[in-house]
Design a protein around this motif. Structure first.
Motif, mmCIF file in Angstrom:
data_model
loop_
_atom_site.group_PDB
_atom_site.id
_atom_site.type_symbol
_atom_site.label_atom_id
_atom_site.label_comp_id
_atom_site.label_asym_id
_atom_site.label_seq_id
_atom_site.Cartn_x
_atom_site.Cartn_y
_atom_site.Cartn_z
ATOM 1 N N TYR A 1 -4.575 5.582 -6.237
ATOM 2 C CA TYR A 1 -2.999 4.851 -6.289
ATOM 3 C C TYR A 1 -3.050 3.916 -5.080
ATOM 4 O O TYR A 1 -2.682 4.247 -4.035
ATOM 5 N N PRO A 2 -3.736 2.643 -5.304
ATOM 6 C CA PRO A 2 -3.762 1.858 -4.111
ATOM 7 C C PRO A 2 -2.494 1.058 -3.785
ATOM 8 O O PRO A 2 -2.250 0.851 -2.434
ATOM 9 N N GLY B 1 1.129 6.641 3.833
ATOM 10 C CA GLY B 1 0.143 7.761 4.241
ATOM 11 C C GLY B 1 0.755 9.101 4.230
ATOM 12 O O GLY B 1 0.031 9.958 3.626
ATOM 13 N N LEU C 1 0.263 9.940 0.554
ATOM 14 C CA LEU C 1 -1.155 10.363 0.359
ATOM 15 C C LEU C 1 -1.457 11.639 0.922
ATOM 16 O O LEU C 1 -2.148 12.661 0.113
ATOM 17 N N ARG C 2 -1.138 11.919 2.083
ATOM 18 C CA ARG C 2 -1.211 13.395 2.660
ATOM 19 C C ARG C 2 -0.597 14.671 2.025
ATOM 20 O O ARG C 2 -1.368 15.562 1.656
ATOM 21 N N GLY D 1 -7.064 13.183 -6.027
ATOM 22 C CA GLY D 1 -7.657 12.172 -5.292
ATOM 23 C C GLY D 1 -7.141 11.022 -4.755
ATOM 24 O O GLY D 1 -5.814 11.255 -4.389
ATOM 25 N N ASP D 2 -7.531 9.917 -4.840
ATOM 26 C CA ASP D 2 -6.720 8.732 -4.180
ATOM 27 C C ASP D 2 -6.575 7.565 -5.102
ATOM 28 O O ASP D 2 -7.527 6.569 -4.786
ATOM 29 N N SER E 1 0.866 -1.413 -0.156
ATOM 30 C CA SER E 1 -0.203 -0.078 0.050
ATOM 31 C C SER E 1 0.875 1.256 -0.044
ATOM 32 O O SER E 1 2.039 1.349 0.486
ATOM 33 N N THR F 1 -3.007 15.225 -1.143
ATOM 34 C CA THR F 1 -4.166 15.746 -0.788
ATOM 35 C C THR F 1 -3.988 17.332 -0.325
ATOM 36 O O THR F 1 -4.779 18.223 -0.724
#
Length: 306
Positions: A180-181, A163, A166-167, A177-178, A160, A170
């Protein structure tokens, strides 16, 4: 003599190697499209060179390696060590992933084969890490044990996304968005292209072209997206440094890593890597591998260890 081969998606590079490493006077490169199999390439190489007496062969493959078998990802080429040994009369044959080959090469490379990204002291005999960001993503831990090097197989591309990455997306590009798993969904050629398209709103522009025009008038949005991507690489590398205790340094490889981290956007990655960490007391160095023969150097090291 040992035979070493680096089989990429487009080209096959072969050479002979002795105790001192590759003999680059024997290096030959062939276009994969001109051959039906690796066997055909090897037959051609031996015919071109004059069949030498071979004791071992190490083949680095740009694709999955499962024990004694390997497969080239983007071409229907299959490799089996026992079959190759029997067909070509070679006592020992070893198949390794191409990133593993870079792992075996990393600490053996001449400084001229490396471009510094973060200049820092590298303690001797410490674990290091090769990070490949190109068509796909993976890493190769580099674990020294006296004169020997161990590079265990790992699969880091399909875990994964961290975080912290991802932050950052964002905070600076919420419109992305999100999507990219996994790590490889973002940190790869297609991931870089996708992020640029989502930030700029232009799905037709080629990532390589935008990178080449970085910082020129009219590319402000694309250049900001490239800066963001360089920051994301930095955040990922910080996590990987800790996860693999890579206090001996980071070695970056792959077309995406080399392209971005050789551009002015590299300063944004470097700034993140230089941020203090409460988990290690000194910043490990980081380099970009620029020697196209690096995988062959790694293959020669593996052959010497057989």
């Amino acid at each position: 003599m040992n035979l070493i081969a680096d089989i990429g998606g487009t080209n096959a590079r072969l050479a002979l190697a002795g105790a001192e490493g590759p003999d680059l006077s024997t290096l030959r490169s062939y276009r994969n499209a001109d051959f039906a199999s690796f066997d055909a390439v090897l037959t051609r190489y031996l015919a071109d060179l004059g069949p030498p007496f071979l004791t071992a062969m190490v083949v680095a493959v740009a694709g999955p390696v499962r024990g004694t078998r390997a497969r080239l990802t983007n071409r229907d080429w299959h490799f089996h060590d026992a079959t190759l040994a029997e067909r070509f009369g070679i006592e020992k044959v070893r198949l390794i992933n191409d990133l593993t080959a870079l792992g075996h090469a990393a600490t053996r490379l001449d400084p001229s084969a490396l471009t510094p990204l973060v200049t820092a002291e590298a303690p001797p005999d410490q674990q290091a890490l090769v990070v490949g960001i190109g068509t796909g993503f993976n890493v190769s831990p580099v674990i020294p044990d006296g004169p020997r090097i161990t590079c265990p197989s790992v699969e880091a591309g399909h875990v994964s996304l961290p975080g912290s990455v991802l932050r950052q997306i964002t905070a600076h590009a919420p419109q992305v968005g999100d999507p990219y798993p996994t790590v490889e969904d973002l940190f790869s050629g297609r991931g870089f292209q996708d992020l640029l398209a989502r930030v700029t709103g232009d799905s037709t522009a080629e990532a390589a072209d935008l990178l080449a025009r970085y910082g020129t008038p009219g590319t402000e949005t694309a250049s900001a997206a490239i800066d963001l991507y360089a920051q994301l690489i930095g955040l990922l590398l910080r996590d990987l440094t800790l996860a693999h205790l890579a206090t001996g340094g980071l070695y970056l490889a792959g077309g995406v890593a080399r392209g971005i981290l050789s551009s002015p956007a590299a300063q944004h990655c470097e700034a993140i890597l230089r941020q203090p960490s409460r988990f290690y007391d000194r910043q490990p160095p980081a380099w970009i591998i620029t020697d196209d023969a690096a995988a062959l150097i790694g293959c020669a090291g593996v052959a010497a260890q057989l």
